[in-house]
Structures are given as C-alpha cells and as structure tokens.
Design a protein around this motif. Sequence first.
Motif, PDB file in Angstrom:
ATOM      1  N   MET A 545      -0.612  14.864 -84.396  1.00  0.00           N
ATOM      2  CA  MET A 545      -0.731  13.484 -84.954  1.00  0.00           C
ATOM      3  C   MET A 545      -1.109  12.432 -84.213  1.00  0.00           C
ATOM      4  O   MET A 545      -1.667  11.487 -84.091  1.00  0.00           O
ATOM      5  N   THR A 546      -0.079  12.424 -83.015  1.00  0.00           N
ATOM      6  CA  THR A 546      -0.250  11.337 -81.881  1.00  0.00           C
ATOM      7  C   THR A 546      -1.057  11.738 -80.833  1.00  0.00           C
ATOM      8  O   THR A 546      -1.196  11.002 -79.920  1.00  0.00           O
ATOM      9  N   GLY A 547      -1.644  12.923 -80.879  1.00  0.00           N
ATOM     10  CA  GLY A 547      -2.482  13.459 -79.564  1.00  0.00           C
ATOM     11  C   GLY A 547      -1.618  13.453 -78.337  1.00  0.00           C
ATOM     12  O   GLY A 547      -2.451  13.217 -77.295  1.00  0.00           O
ATOM     13  N   LYS A 548      -0.465  13.803 -78.315  1.00  0.00           N
ATOM     14  CA  LYS A 548       0.025  13.704 -77.085  1.00  0.00           C
ATOM     15  C   LYS A 548       0.373  15.161 -76.614  1.00  0.00           C
ATOM     16  O   LYS A 548       0.545  16.332 -77.496  1.00  0.00           O
ATOM     17  N   ILE A 549       0.231  15.453 -75.233  1.00  0.00           N
ATOM     18  CA  ILE A 549       0.440  16.860 -74.748  1.00  0.00           C
ATOM     19  C   ILE A 549       1.931  16.839 -73.907  1.00  0.00           C
ATOM     20  O   ILE A 549       1.732  15.942 -72.946  1.00  0.00           O
ATOM     21  N   ALA A 550       2.702  17.872 -73.939  1.00  0.00           N
ATOM     22  CA  ALA A 550       3.636  17.742 -72.900  1.00  0.00           C
ATOM     23  C   ALA A 550       3.124  19.309 -72.140  1.00  0.00           C
ATOM     24  O   ALA A 550       3.188  20.430 -72.908  1.00  0.00           O
ATOM     25  N   ILE A 551       3.619  19.137 -70.909  1.00  0.00           N
ATOM     26  CA  ILE A 551       3.245  20.312 -70.169  1.00  0.00           C
ATOM     27  C   ILE A 551       4.538  20.419 -69.114  1.00  0.00           C
ATOM     28  O   ILE A 551       4.854  19.670 -68.435  1.00  0.00           O
ATOM     29  N   GLY A 552       5.031  21.802 -69.187  1.00  0.00           N
ATOM     30  CA  GLY A 552       6.034  22.011 -68.151  1.00  0.00           C
ATOM     31  C   GLY A 552       5.642  22.779 -66.958  1.00  0.00           C
ATOM     32  O   GLY A 552       4.622  23.477 -67.152  1.00  0.00           O
ATOM     33  N   ASP A 553       6.256  22.736 -66.026  1.00  0.00           N
ATOM     34  CA  ASP A 553       5.907  23.496 -64.722  1.00  0.00           C
ATOM     35  C   ASP A 553       6.952  24.309 -64.259  1.00  0.00           C
ATOM     36  O   ASP A 553       8.014  24.419 -64.596  1.00  0.00           O
ATOM     37  N   SER A 554       6.762  24.974 -63.070  1.00  0.00           N
ATOM     38  CA  SER A 554       7.721  26.072 -62.583  1.00  0.00           C
ATOM     39  C   SER A 554       8.803  25.230 -61.877  1.00  0.00           C
ATOM     40  O   SER A 554       9.781  25.798 -61.369  1.00  0.00           O
ATOM     41  N   ALA A 555       8.845  23.831 -61.719  1.00  0.00           N
ATOM     42  CA  ALA A 555       9.765  22.990 -60.995  1.00  0.00           C
ATOM     43  C   ALA A 555      10.894  22.456 -62.171  1.00  0.00           C
ATOM     44  O   ALA A 555      11.737  22.036 -61.693  1.00  0.00           O
ATOM     45  N   GLY A 556      10.315  22.729 -63.335  1.00  0.00           N
ATOM     46  CA  GLY A 556      11.315  22.455 -64.351  1.00  0.00           C
ATOM     47  C   GLY A 556      10.943  20.960 -64.915  1.00  0.00           C
ATOM     48  O   GLY A 556      11.567  20.161 -65.583  1.00  0.00           O
ATOM     49  N   VAL A 557       9.870  20.393 -64.700  1.00  0.00           N
ATOM     50  CA  VAL A 557       9.437  19.231 -64.794  1.00  0.00           C
ATOM     51  C   VAL A 557       8.304  19.195 -66.018  1.00  0.00           C
ATOM     52  O   VAL A 557       7.547  20.036 -66.101  1.00  0.00           O
ATOM     53  N   ILE A 558       8.604  18.365 -67.210  1.00  0.00           N
ATOM     54  CA  ILE A 558       7.646  18.105 -68.066  1.00  0.00           C
ATOM     55  C   ILE A 558       6.823  16.738 -68.079  1.00  0.00           C
ATOM     56  O   ILE A 558       7.501  15.494 -67.635  1.00  0.00           O
ATOM     57  N   ARG A 559       5.707  16.812 -68.015  1.00  0.00           N
ATOM     58  CA  ARG A 559       4.877  15.624 -68.048  1.00  0.00           C
ATOM     59  C   ARG A 559       3.965  15.395 -69.216  1.00  0.00           C
ATOM     60  O   ARG A 559       3.636  16.417 -70.161  1.00  0.00           O
ATOM     61  N   LEU A 560       3.714  14.075 -69.511  1.00  0.00           N
ATOM     62  CA  LEU A 560       3.226  13.839 -70.771  1.00  0.00           C
ATOM     63  C   LEU A 560       1.617  13.310 -70.629  1.00  0.00           C
ATOM     64  O   LEU A 560       1.394  12.704 -69.845  1.00  0.00           O
ATOM     65  N   PHE A 561       0.816  13.723 -71.451  1.00  0.00           N
ATOM     66  CA  PHE A 561      -0.527  13.515 -71.490  1.00  0.00           C
ATOM     67  C   PHE A 561      -1.283  13.105 -72.810  1.00  0.00           C
ATOM     68  O   PHE A 561      -0.773  13.306 -73.941  1.00  0.00           O
ATOM     69  N   GLU A 562      -2.535  12.035 -72.716  1.00  0.00           N
ATOM     70  CA  GLU A 562      -3.042  12.151 -73.865  1.00  0.00           C
ATOM     71  C   GLU A 562      -4.394  12.881 -74.129  1.00  0.00           C
ATOM     72  O   GLU A 562      -5.017  13.005 -73.294  1.00  0.00           O
ATOM     73  N   ALA A 563      -4.463  13.525 -75.274  1.00  0.00           N
ATOM     74  CA  ALA A 563      -5.455  14.475 -75.480  1.00  0.00           C
ATOM     75  C   ALA A 563      -6.692  14.132 -75.497  1.00  0.00           C
ATOM     76  O   ALA A 563      -7.570  14.735 -74.823  1.00  0.00           O
ATOM     77  N   VAL A 564      -6.946  12.658 -76.028  1.00  0.00           N
ATOM     78  CA  VAL A 564      -8.279  12.553 -75.953  1.00  0.00           C
ATOM     79  C   VAL A 564      -8.848  12.230 -74.545  1.00  0.00           C
ATOM     80  O   VAL A 564      -9.808  12.309 -74.193  1.00  0.00           O
ATOM     81  N   THR A 565      -8.096  11.554 -73.784  1.00  0.00           N
ATOM     82  CA  THR A 565      -8.554  10.977 -72.387  1.00  0.00           C
ATOM     83  C   THR A 565      -8.166  12.152 -71.361  1.00  0.00           C
ATOM     84  O   THR A 565      -8.868  12.372 -70.251  1.00  0.00           O
ATOM     85  N   GLN A 566      -7.399  13.031 -71.724  1.00  0.00           N
ATOM     86  CA  GLN A 566      -6.792  14.434 -70.774  1.00  0.00           C
ATOM     87  C   GLN A 566      -6.179  13.500 -69.538  1.00  0.00           C
ATOM     88  O   GLN A 566      -6.181  14.258 -68.331  1.00  0.00           O
TER      89      GLN A 566
END
Length: 981
Positions: A545-566
């Motif tokens: 619904m919001t188009g948000k993407i949450a991505i986690g990495d091997s260092a334990g950090v989560i970053r947020l992205f906009e789906a439309v703009t990537q």
Amino acid sequence: MTQESLQIRAKRQGSSDPGDLVFLCHNNADKAFIRRLADALELEFGTSFFLDVFAIPTGEAFIPWIEKAMERCTVCAIFLGGNGWGPTHLWEAELALARYRRDPSFRIIPVALPGLSLIESAKLGSGRLFQEINWADFTKGVDDKESLEKLEAALTGRKTLGYRGPARLTPYQVRRDAERWQRSGRSDSSILYSGAQLAEAEAMVRENPDAMNVAGVSEFLGSSREGQSAYWRRLAVAAVGTAAVLLAAATIAITNYLVAEQRRQASVSRQLAIISKDAAGADRALSIGARALLVADTPEARGALIEQLQEFRFLKRIINAGSYIESAALSSSGDYVLATDAGLRVLSPGRNSAETVEANSRETVTSVATSEEGTWLGREDGRVDRLRDGSISLVLKADPKVPTVRERRVRVLAYGPSKRLVAAGTGAGRLAIFDARYGTLLHEIGEGDGIRIEAISFDPTRRRLAFGTSAGIVVTVDTDTFSVVDRYPHVEGGILALGYLHDGSLVVLSRYGRLLYFNMSDGRLMKPSGGDTVPLATAAAIEPMTGKIAIGDSAGVIRLFEAVTQHATDDAPLRGHSDSVTAISFGKGGKQLLSASSNGTAAIWDLVGREGPYEEMPQLNPAPSAIRVNWSGVVIAVSLDQNHAQLRRLEGDAWITLLDLVSISQRSDRSGKAFKRAETDAAGFEEIIWAIPSVALDDRGSQIAWTTSGGAILTTSVAGADTATTVLRPSGAAPPDELEISGDGRTVAAVQEDGALVTVFQIGGSEVASAQIRPPAAARSIALNRDGDRIAIGMKDGMLSQYSRTNEVWTAVGKPHRAHTSEVAGLAYSRDGNTIVSFGSGGGGTDRTVVLTEARNPADQQVLQARQAAGSVSAMSLGADLLVVGDHDGRVLTWSGRDTRFSGALSAGSSEVSALYVDEERRRIITSSGDGSVKTWTLDLAQWIGLACSKANRNLGRDEWHELMPDDPFVPRCSQRRPYR
C-alpha cells in the motif's frame, strides 16, 4: 566475474623473516594508485612489497574468503580517498577494526589518498580513526617522501620520528603495556600506571575510542585504577588504626579514599560510555549506556546515552525469541508470527517476549504465512502444514523424488486473498498452489532440482502470481489456468525478494542488492528500471500500500526505500542488530516493522519515530529565530520572513499569534517611514528588504524589542496586542546591525553605523534614557547581562571588550582582548553574569570554536574545540548547568556547565538550527530547525535510563557485568542503581 583482493608481503631485503602479510582494504577504483605506491616504496627504500592478487571464483561466497584473509594477515592498511568507500570496502574496514579491538598484536594503518573526505572517513567506527591513529598522508600524491617513509616504517615495524601522537605516551605504548601485563599473568604490578600517566592514558581512551577500546586495555587500566585506589584504602586503614592522636590524618585519608572512589566511579562511567558506543547490538549498547549513567552522572555517559537514544529512536524494543528466526508474517490481529528452528512463535507488538504456540511441535518451521483460513507452516523436508483452531494438519507432502542430498525445505509461503490460494516454494525448485479453504493441491510447477524458489507474491489487481528463483528468473502464472504467462530471463545474482504493489507493479530485489521495478500496466514483464544497490543484502519486505521496501544486510542494518523511485528514503538506517538480518515483516499500515536476526532476536520498529528521546512540537514556518518559555511554562517563539514578523504562542497543537510586529510598527509610527521601500537599480534588480530585520526577547519572553527597515527601534510588553509600545528611536535612519535586550527586559542595546556606534537604552516607565559607546573597533555582536548594567561587545577583528554602567555612565572594563580569529558573530552572558560565551563567524571554516571568557578576568579563557560546529554556530542558549549551540547541519552540541565537558549532540532537523532554549525549570531543551521542525528534549535522566532499558528489554548478564565491572557487585536489573560503596 571475480572478486579481487590485494595483499602485500612486507619484507626487508637480506632478511630471512618471511615478513608481515598486509591486507589492503581499498576501493577497486583506487587499485592503480596502490600499485604505484608499492613501486615507489621499493624504489625509495629497497624494500620488497609483493602484491598478491587472489581471485575468488564465480559462484563462491566471497565473505568467507575475505574473513580468512583478514585473520591470516598481521597488518591491515585501510586506504580511503576521493572515490570514497566501495561496496565491500567499508565492510572489510569494519572487519579489520573489530579484530584490531580484540587482538593487541594486530595493526591498522589508515592511508589517506588524494581527495579524502572527512565526511567519508567518519563512516568508519566512531568516526575518528583517520583523525586519531597514526596515519600516512598521500593526499598530495604518491611521491610524498615523508609519507612514504611513514608507511614503510609502519609496514616493516621500523621506528620513525614521523608519527603523530603524544610525546610521552601513545596508544600503541598503552596496548603494548597491557599485553605485557597480561603475559605476566596479571601479577607484575610495576607495569601498572598511576598518577599523571594513568590520567593521560584514560584521556586517550576517552578521546580515541577506535585505537584504545581494544582487548586487554580496559582491564589493564581498571587494575591500574584499583591499584591506585588500594593505596588510599591502605592509607585510610592505617590512619584509623593509629588512635586519637592520628585522627586528623585518618580523616584526611578517608576523605582521600572517598574522593578516589568517586573518581574511580567517574572513570568507570566514562569507560562504559566509550564501550557502549561500539557495542554490538542495540540491546547491549543501550544496557551498557544506561549502566554508565547509573554508575556516575558524567558528561560522557550523558552524551553516549542521549546519542544512542537518537540512533535507536525508531526502536520500540528488542525481543529474544530464543532460537533462529527463519521467516515472519503479520496476522490479522496485528501480531507477528515467527517461523523458528524451535517451532512457531507469536509476538505481540505490546509484549516483551515471543510466545510459543502450544499446538505446534518443536519441529523447525522454515517459512510462515497467515490467512483467514489459518496459519501455514513450511517444513525442512518440503512439507506444508496448516494450523487452524489449535490443531495442525498436513496440506502438502514432501516430494519423494527429491534426493535427500538436495535441499528440500519450503523457503517461502504466500497467500492470495482474492481467490483464497496459498503458494509454497521449495529449495528443490517446486512451486505448489493449493486451495486455502480445503487444503487441496491444485497445481505444481517444477523449475528443476538445482533451482530454489526464493520469493512469491500474488497480484492484487489481476489473477496472477509471480515467483523468483535462485537462477534470477522471474515467472508470472495465471491463477485461473495455472499456466506460465511470462518469464523475465535473468536478474544477476538471483532473486532475494519480490512483491506486487497495490497498482499491480512488481518490485524485485536481487541477491546482489539491486532494486528493480516492473511497471506492469499491461501485465507483461518488460525491461525494468533499476535503482539503488544494497551491498550484502540478506532479507527484505515490500509493503504494497505505501510502496515502502525494507532491506536488511549482513551487518544487521535495515534501510528503507521507495518502490517507485527505487531510491533510499530520508529515514535514517535502522541499526539495532548485532548479526545479519534473517527476516522482515511490515506491520499494519506500514507504520511499524519487525526485523529478525540470526542470533535469535527480533526488533520492533516504529517508523513514525515516536520512540524518543524527543517529542515533536507542531511545525512552525517560517522557522523561529527566538524561543522562550514564560512564567507559566508556555512556549513562545518569534517567526520572521521578508514581509511578516509575529510573536506566537503554542496552544495545544497550534501556534497562536500574540503580536504582529508589522502592524504594531505601523500604528506606532505614522510618519510613513517605518518601513523602507525597495529600490530598483539600473539593471532592473530590486533590493531585498526585511520589514523587521531584528527581534530580541528577554529571558521570560515578557518584553520584546525589534527594529524596522526604516531604522526605528521599538519595544513593548508581551502581555497583549493593546499594550502600549515605546519608540526607543524613531524611523528615518539606517536600521541597526544588531539588537539585544537584557534578561530583565529593561535595557536594549543596538549596533549602529556599521559597527562604529553602540547605543544603550534604559526603559523606565514612560521615560527612555540613552547612552552611546564607541567601541575600539567595528562591532559585530553585543550581549547584555541579566540586570543590563554590563555589556560585552564582539568586534569584527575578533576582539572582545566590556563596559559597565555606573550612574548612567558607561565605562570600559579593562582592555579589549582577543577571543577569535574571525569576526565575533555572537555572544552571551551566563545566567550568573560571570562568564561570556562567544563564537566566531566561521572564518572560511577555520574558526568554528566556542570560547568561554571570565567576565572579571578576560585573560582567563577556555576554547571548546574538541567538538566544533559545522560551518559556524547558528544559535546558542545557556542554562545554569548546560551550554548548547546549534550549527548549520542541524546538530545541537551540548556541554556540561559544571566542568565544560562535551556531553553529546542532538539532531534538531535537516537544516541549520534557527533557535534554542534551555528550560532548566522543566528540565528540557527546545530546538528548532530551518526545516520548520520544533522539538522538545527531556533532561530527566531517569526518563533516559527508563527508555533505554525499555528498548533493550534485557539486563546485562552476570558474565557481561563482570567483564565490564569486575570490581563492582552484580546488579540484576537494567535500571537499578549501583549499590553504594
């Protein structure tokens, strides 16, 4: 495609020693420079440096290769220049820093290349590695002989006089002494420090955490402190035992012991504060930070905890699930369902622990999905079960055709509500679709035993589903006919996650961390648009619904992205886990997030950011230029732009206008000259004129003074719009350059004639008396003490001068003295009037310091230069025990008023800090930023500690406690104060 790394074998000619193996941590873009550097070293010093290029074969996991190389080497050279950090470059540097802290024999050599950015260098560790550790400076190029000598000495271990650092004691000396003490079995007390040497070593630890917060050093210095304290204890015991004749000496000894104990506690507090900044995981960092403040209220402990609370401001709490979390899903009730290797767990956002589902066995659950028909569980052997009404039933059997040596596990489950279908994907390339209502298998698709189904999503706009494979294939399937509609041939690295948005668009994340967006307006997988890359991505979730993407990495950090703009959002990265992220799930409405880590912990995040340590006040635009709190605790602010000037009061969730200064000025000056008209030059450009250039408020916001563009100076009470206005100077002249009002509101001062004149007005009923001061140089800024009988003038040549009033006559106090190397842009008296606090105008970036000057003895100055404002100071406020300054990056720097030690930085907003106020009565700081944000920060330390303990949601274990505080009795609760000694 291969991943290359470089190593150097540093060996002196004619030596039989095989030489040190040096790992070169670098950006691939700098590889050519490093090769030239090795050639220059051999030509200049006759030292053979063998560049060893090793390649990691395609398809192999490169992280284990790098980790092995890092463990084998004895030295790591970290190169950083204008190309910044590469994709794995920063991760390698952090890996080296971690080993450096635990291994005293391991050496790090920072190497600065041309174009080095301090902003980039600050991303590593605590941000001070390239400032504090001896480093080689090649910013001038590869032929800098002095830098070549320093680097050659560092690589070969040869001593050189070229190193920076303290003359008597260095970080390496402390580490060597700590290692010698450890080798002696901790019995050689002659190695321990005392007196000035101990104080110098402890100062290094505070100022240089990256170099000093390493294995053995903390324990070594702790024993040194204990040895010093033991001396006072022995002295105290001996003195007490000498009877009445030596009572005075005993009293002194006991007093000295208590003082030594207080100092020890303060030292422990500072050490814990340093450790907490580099602690792995939010739970450990916050627990140690809270403990540092509970041991002793030191500025370092305050600063460490408030900065951690900001860093983890989105974190609600950390929960220990007790086992590895494979997958997570959101239930209809808003709870999170966790698939773990010890069975199913349910986690409510309002609880502090994950509850076991009683109906579930302890068998591993590899994936989970929720629906109105029940909870779906994927198993290790490829089975799918359904949990409904407290009982478990088998829905999908394991495929007997898959060899046992192949991976069978159900890697992903997804639910499609429109047709009430469930899809399961296995590690053996099996996609199974079945009816959720009856649990009957409807169709299977086989992608091959060697292919893993990594992600599945149902299209909300049409009867389709999409799945992604480890081979990088994206497949769409018609859920009516179960036929394959389309295939996108190859996404490099394979698919990590994919998901449909509410409009039917498809977002794909590759295992290389590349974001792809398919605009599927016609339902076809056309060529996607690509966006940001997240190195070492391990888990992801897409909120439709919001188009948000949450991505986690091997260092334990989560970053947020906009789906439309990537592209990444403006939200700060969510740093809370100590290990790699294994699962992510959005909460209802996308305002909450759950993330899980490989160490069995889960974190709940409030993406709105309402988890402290500040509260957002209603925005105020234009941003306030001054903030005060009146006698009743109401916040008052002055808001200015080119044509408006208003004094506003905060009532509930709105700013109410109290005074309109433009209207009041027009009523008070009917000459028509109150405001200057803009003129147009010959080129057609119109000058920019502010109707109200300057405004000043007294300490309580009860009296306001302002100037007009026509040169008038006015003042009035804030009691109401009908209050009489006093015209201190009529219009008709150039407006003053600066305006100031005393804390009691009875004296107003103005800088005129381009700094050549300072006029001081005394307000007494209907009478206004004025006096003039001609400073020795052009004035830039002024400050009045609270009673208005003393004025400090900051001048454009960097000097300060003071004048005092006696019988309405102003006379100079002493001689002018230098405070800054640039213009004195601002200054203020402390609440008691004993200290003048001033700051420079930046001077091209060279003068960003804050200076404290004794009002009665100007020769007594203290320069606060350990922490400096970005650009220059933009706002300042003083309390009795606190000094705060804001800068142009939106930071608020704080210092203790007791000992002027730095006590942490606050983030006021995304642009310059426009106004500050220290409200000590209500124990808070109010900040505002040019972006319109207004925040209130509590100074209640009990609230800080309570918030930290709530987020950490655990206590320090007994082993952790004794590792950190071996001389203190164990305290089981996070917020419990340390027992009195």
